[in-house]
Write a protein that holds these residues in place. Structure first.
Motif, PDB file in Angstrom:
ATOM      1  N   LEU A  75       0.844  -1.207   0.000  1.00 49.91           N
ATOM      2  CA  LEU A  75       0.000   0.000   0.000  1.00 49.91           C
ATOM      3  C   LEU A  75       0.874   1.251   0.000  1.00 49.91           C
ATOM      4  CD1 LEU A  75      -2.809  -0.972   2.546  1.00 49.91           C
ATOM      5  CD2 LEU A  75      -3.057  -0.682   0.074  1.00 49.91           C
ATOM      6  N   GLU A  76       1.929   1.215   0.780  1.00 50.65           N
ATOM      7  CA  GLU A  76       2.836   2.352   0.849  1.00 50.65           C
ATOM      8  C   GLU A  76       3.537   2.569  -0.499  1.00 50.65           C
ATOM      9  OE1 GLU A  76       5.640   1.994   4.126  1.00 50.65           O
ATOM     10  OE2 GLU A  76       4.644   3.737   5.025  1.00 50.65           O
ATOM     11  N   ARG A  77       3.954   1.473  -1.125  1.00 50.11           N
ATOM     12  CA  ARG A  77       4.639   1.564  -2.415  1.00 50.11           C
ATOM     13  C   ARG A  77       3.746   2.204  -3.473  1.00 50.11           C
ATOM     14  NH1 ARG A  77       5.198  -0.813  -7.204  1.00 50.11           N
ATOM     15  NH2 ARG A  77       3.524  -2.318  -6.840  1.00 50.11           N
ATOM     16  N   ARG A  78       2.454   1.889  -3.427  1.00 48.43           N
ATOM     17  CA  ARG A  78       1.519   2.408  -4.420  1.00 48.43           C
ATOM     18  C   ARG A  78       0.818   3.676  -3.944  1.00 48.43           C
ATOM     19  NH1 ARG A  78      -1.804  -2.590  -6.936  1.00 48.43           N
ATOM     20  NH2 ARG A  78      -2.636  -0.809  -8.068  1.00 48.43           N
ATOM     21  N   GLY A  79       1.366   4.281  -2.910  1.00 47.12           N
ATOM     22  CA  GLY A  79       0.693   5.341  -2.183  1.00 47.12           C
ATOM     23  C   GLY A  79       0.018   6.421  -2.994  1.00 47.12           C
ATOM     24  N   ARG A  84      -4.730   9.411  -5.170  1.00 44.90           N
ATOM     25  CA  ARG A  84      -5.432  10.117  -6.236  1.00 44.90           C
ATOM     26  C   ARG A  84      -6.720   9.378  -6.623  1.00 44.90           C
ATOM     27  NH1 ARG A  84      -2.442  14.237  -8.142  1.00 44.90           N
ATOM     28  NH2 ARG A  84      -3.696  14.460 -10.039  1.00 44.90           N
ATOM     29  N   LEU A  85      -6.686   8.065  -6.601  1.00 42.36           N
ATOM     30  CA  LEU A  85      -7.888   7.284  -6.897  1.00 42.36           C
ATOM     31  C   LEU A  85      -8.956   7.530  -5.836  1.00 42.36           C
ATOM     32  CD1 LEU A  85      -9.135   5.162  -8.800  1.00 42.36           C
ATOM     33  CD2 LEU A  85      -8.146   3.398  -7.309  1.00 42.36           C
ATOM     34  N   THR A  86      -8.533   7.589  -4.577  1.00 47.85           N
ATOM     35  CA  THR A  86      -9.461   7.866  -3.482  1.00 47.85           C
ATOM     36  C   THR A  86     -10.087   9.245  -3.637  1.00 47.85           C
ATOM     37  OG1 THR A  86      -8.222   6.441  -1.967  1.00 47.85           O
ATOM     38  CG2 THR A  86      -9.685   8.083  -0.977  1.00 47.85           C
ATOM     39  N   SER A  87      -9.268  10.243  -3.950  1.00 47.45           N
ATOM     40  CA  SER A  87      -9.781  11.605  -4.111  1.00 47.45           C
ATOM     41  C   SER A  87     -10.809  11.685  -5.241  1.00 47.45           C
ATOM     42  CB  SER A  87      -8.629  12.576  -4.378  1.00 47.45           C
ATOM     43  OG  SER A  87      -7.842  12.763  -3.225  1.00 47.45           O
ATOM     44  N   ARG A  88     -10.533  11.012  -6.336  1.00 40.12           N
ATOM     45  CA  ARG A  88     -11.460  11.042  -7.477  1.00 40.12           C
ATOM     46  C   ARG A  88     -12.769  10.320  -7.150  1.00 40.12           C
ATOM     47  NH1 ARG A  88      -9.437   8.025 -11.802  1.00 40.12           N
ATOM     48  NH2 ARG A  88     -11.067   8.935 -13.109  1.00 40.12           N
ATOM     49  N   ASN A  89     -12.692   9.183  -6.466  1.00 44.81           N
ATOM     50  CA  ASN A  89     -13.888   8.381  -6.242  1.00 44.81           C
ATOM     51  C   ASN A  89     -14.689   8.859  -5.032  1.00 44.81           C
ATOM     52  OD1 ASN A  89     -14.465   4.746  -5.985  1.00 44.81           O
ATOM     53  ND2 ASN A  89     -15.870   6.423  -6.351  1.00 44.81           N
ATOM     54  N   ASN A  90     -13.995   9.313  -4.000  1.00 44.82           N
ATOM     55  CA  ASN A  90     -14.666   9.711  -2.759  1.00 44.82           C
ATOM     56  C   ASN A  90     -14.924  11.208  -2.687  1.00 44.82           C
ATOM     57  OD1 ASN A  90     -14.072  10.841   0.195  1.00 44.82           O
ATOM     58  ND2 ASN A  90     -15.186   8.907   0.406  1.00 44.82           N
ATOM     59  N   GLY A  91     -14.037  12.011  -3.300  1.00 44.55           N
ATOM     60  CA  GLY A  91     -14.203  13.464  -3.271  1.00 44.55           C
ATOM     61  C   GLY A  91     -13.399  14.167  -2.209  1.00 44.55           C
ATOM     62  N   LYS A  92     -12.627  13.432  -1.406  1.00 38.68           N
ATOM     63  CA  LYS A  92     -11.865  14.104  -0.351  1.00 38.68           C
ATOM     64  C   LYS A  92     -10.579  14.701  -0.923  1.00 38.68           C
ATOM     65  CE  LYS A  92     -11.933  10.495   2.213  1.00 38.68           C
ATOM     66  NZ  LYS A  92     -11.876   9.864   3.515  1.00 38.68           N
ATOM     67  N   PRO A 182     -16.038   1.808  -4.837  1.00 37.32           N
ATOM     68  CA  PRO A 182     -15.379   0.506  -4.980  1.00 37.32           C
ATOM     69  C   PRO A 182     -13.951   0.592  -5.508  1.00 37.32           C
ATOM     70  CG  PRO A 182     -16.797   0.882  -6.864  1.00 37.32           C
ATOM     71  CD  PRO A 182     -17.000   2.057  -5.936  1.00 37.32           C
ATOM     72  N   LEU A 183     -13.592   1.710  -6.128  1.00 37.45           N
ATOM     73  CA  LEU A 183     -12.304   1.756  -6.828  1.00 37.45           C
ATOM     74  C   LEU A 183     -11.108   1.647  -5.874  1.00 37.45           C
ATOM     75  CD1 LEU A 183     -13.073   4.431  -9.579  1.00 37.45           C
ATOM     76  CD2 LEU A 183     -13.387   1.961  -9.651  1.00 37.45           C
ATOM     77  N   PRO A 184     -11.028   2.428  -4.789  1.00 39.39           N
ATOM     78  CA  PRO A 184      -9.899   2.234  -3.873  1.00 39.39           C
ATOM     79  C   PRO A 184      -9.906   0.843  -3.239  1.00 39.39           C
ATOM     80  CG  PRO A 184     -11.017   4.321  -3.435  1.00 39.39           C
ATOM     81  CD  PRO A 184     -11.895   3.547  -4.359  1.00 39.39           C
ATOM     82  N   GLU A 185     -11.091   0.320  -2.949  1.00 40.67           N
ATOM     83  CA  GLU A 185     -11.187  -0.993  -2.298  1.00 40.67           C
ATOM     84  C   GLU A 185     -10.661  -2.102  -3.201  1.00 40.67           C
ATOM     85  OE1 GLU A 185     -11.717  -0.859   0.698  1.00 40.67           O
ATOM     86  OE2 GLU A 185     -13.505   0.235   1.309  1.00 40.67           O
ATOM     87  N   MET A 186     -10.882  -1.983  -4.510  1.00 43.35           N
ATOM     88  CA  MET A 186     -10.425  -3.032  -5.417  1.00 43.35           C
ATOM     89  C   MET A 186      -8.905  -3.068  -5.551  1.00 43.35           C
ATOM     90  SD  MET A 186     -12.882  -4.919  -6.147  1.00 43.35           S
ATOM     91  CE  MET A 186     -12.102  -5.948  -7.380  1.00 43.35           C
ATOM     92  N   VAL A 187      -8.239  -2.029  -5.084  1.00 39.46           N
ATOM     93  CA  VAL A 187      -6.776  -2.079  -5.026  1.00 39.46           C
ATOM     94  C   VAL A 187      -6.337  -3.245  -4.138  1.00 39.46           C
ATOM     95  CG1 VAL A 187      -4.724  -0.857  -4.187  1.00 39.46           C
ATOM     96  CG2 VAL A 187      -6.458   0.371  -5.505  1.00 39.46           C
ATOM     97  N   MET A 188      -7.158  -3.566  -3.123  1.00 37.15           N
ATOM     98  CA  MET A 188      -6.802  -4.656  -2.217  1.00 37.15           C
ATOM     99  C   MET A 188      -6.734  -5.993  -2.934  1.00 37.15           C
ATOM    100  SD  MET A 188      -5.988  -3.451   0.647  1.00 37.15           S
ATOM    101  CE  MET A 188      -5.781  -5.055   1.410  1.00 37.15           C
TER     102      MET A 188
END
Length: 479
Positions: A75-79, A84-92, A182-188
């Motif tokens: 997770l840290e490596r792909r930080g 940026r994916l979280t910001s786009r999908n969640n809006g934060k 779902p987009l940040p979660e699918m990184v898992m």
């Protein structure tokens, strides 16, 4: 391209051809499609998790902990990609998304680094018994297949709070992300493949509550349900779990107070008030959405608060200068506007805000503060989940505590006072699962998360989060 399901170690199409659009809340454009999901997807995932359970629980605690550390590293490596994916999908805003990623990484590291101390150190421990000639030892064993149902406001974070202790305990998991984020979660799923997590240990099933969440909570091979979300849905989960007396944890809503005493520094108090209500645009279960300010300092605090709220930079979450992004969903945006209309009907005094933003696109609302709000107001008593702060003054410590505790919820609270002895005294009297003194809402993985009253059942994080996924067994025998 439609998001797929992650079942038994690989991405597979959903059993349902129906999809839902995934939106960017800042632009209202469609980013992707997520499956509606189906009970067949749930059954395949639970079957895979059940099949993987025996071999996963047979690993040593340290071996399972190493997987958690590998997840943290990946997770840290792909930080920045995840941020940026979280910001786009969640809006934060990006700054907040980085905090979220840090919280998730810290959670996996905490359980990975403390694997032996949290579990092995207690395993097979002798239990003191009074009966002569008898002895007993303690066993801590995984509860089994765990259903993890997480919300849209903190993708990756609430997943980490559930998944890390579940895996360390020896459980396998079926994760149901929110269909909204779902987009940040699918990184898992990609992380699981990268760290060679054994197939079936983590399964991710996308879809709606009706088509995935509900079947998951009643599946006969699911031993544990851990849910974070709204109180109405939490009640549905609880009713479903009750039919089979299923092990359940619920992290639900809040209407948390922040109490500012007369000796507080007004500028510092405003900083903590702002962080408590406007972080993630108020979409946080622990948001300190009720401000109780001593009557002697209110005239110094409220004008500063108004100026700070009006100076907040609203805008594109991907802009480093943005301090507050949009609400995450159209439904949440509409709900906020409903409360603004309710405030008008109740003749509440609006210090600032109370309207939608004037931006052309996106689910933006103005940071909002109401003053002198009656305690019977809907805005004072109900969780709004938006950047809306209600304020009242108080005259004494006893009054402040009574007002703070006069609430159906009991998740969190903040106390601001230069008198540290008083701050601790008040904290001890507040009905809340976590209280911050003279500071922002710092989440420490070593401490518990959860609330009193209608804020839920059980705790996450710390050893308590691990205990949620363990069964206790005692083995007793004659000496």
């Amino acid at each position: 391209m439609t998001i797929q399901q992650f079942i038994d170690g690989r991405l597979v199409p959903s059993a349902s051809d129906d999809t839902l659009a995934v939106h960017n809340p800042a632009t209202e454009t469609v980013m992707d499609q997520v499956p509606r999901g189906a009970p067949e997807d749930v059954n395949r995932a639970v079957t895979a998790a059940h099949r993987a359970l025996a071999s996963w629980r047979a690993l040593t605690t340290v071996e399972r902990g190493r997987y958690l550390l590998a997840i943290a590293d990946e997770l840290e490596r792909r930080g920045e990609e995840i941020v940026r994916l979280t910001s786009r999908n969640n809006g934060k805003p990006l700054a907040e998304a980085r905090i979220d990623l840090g919280d998730a990484v810290a959670t996996y590291r905490y359980y990975g680094e403390h694997a032996e101390a949290l579990l092995d150190a207690r395993q097979n421990a002798d239990v003191a018994v009074a009966m002569p000639g008898y002895a007993s030892r303690l066993r801590l064993e995984p509860v089994g297949v765990a259903a993890l149902i997480v919300p849209w406001n903190f993708p990756l974070v609430t997943t980490a709070w559930k998944l890390a202790p579940a895996l360390l305990a020896g459980c396998t998991a079926v994760l149901k992300p929110s269909e909204v984020t779902p987009l940040p979660e699918m990184v898992m799923a990609e992380v699981a493949e990268t760290v060679d997590l054994p197939a079936g240990v983590l399964n991710i099933v996308n879809g709606t509550g009706e088509h995935v969440g509900a079947p998951l909570t009643i599946h006969p091979d699911v031993a544990k349900v851990s849910f974070t979300g709204s109180n109405p849905v939490g009640a549905q989960v609880m009713r479903a779990a009750a039919a089979d007396a299923r092990n359940i944890s619920l992290e639900l809503g809040g209407k948390s107070p922040i109490v500012v005493f007369e000796d507080a520094d007004p500028d510092q108090a405003v900083e903590w008030i702002m962080a408590g209500i406007f972080f993630n645009a108020g979409q946080i279960c622990s948001a300190t959405s009720r401000l109780l300010v001593h009557e002697s300092v209110a005239e110094a605090v409220l004008p500063r608060l108004k100026a700070a709220a009006e100076a907040l930079a609203l805008g594109d979450p991907l802009d480093e200068a943005t301090e507050m992004g949009p609400l995450t969903t159209r439904a949440q945006y509409d709900k906020a506007l409903t409360y603004f209309r309710q405030a008008v009907s109740e003749n509440l005094v609006c210090l600032t805000g109370g309207t939608a933003s004037n931006r052309a696109h996106g689910y933006f609302v103005a940071p909002t503060v109401y003053t002198h709000v009656p305690t019977d107001s809907r805005l004072w008593r109900e969780e709004i989940f938006a950047p809306v702060l209600c304020t009242r003054t108080f005259a004494s410590e006893d009054e402040a505590v009574a007002l703070a505790n006069d609430c159906a919820y009991g998740l969190a609270a903040t106390v601001v006072s230069a008198d540290t002895e008083r701050a601790h005294r008040v904290a001890d009297r507040l009905e809340a699962g976590h209280v911050w003194l003279n500071g922002p809402q710092v989440i420490l993985p070593e401490t518990s998360w959860g609330g009193h009253k209608a804020s839920g059942i059980g705790r996450e994080l710390g050893p308590w989060g691990l205990h949620a996924f363990l069964e206790v067994k005692h083995v007793s025998y004659p000496r």
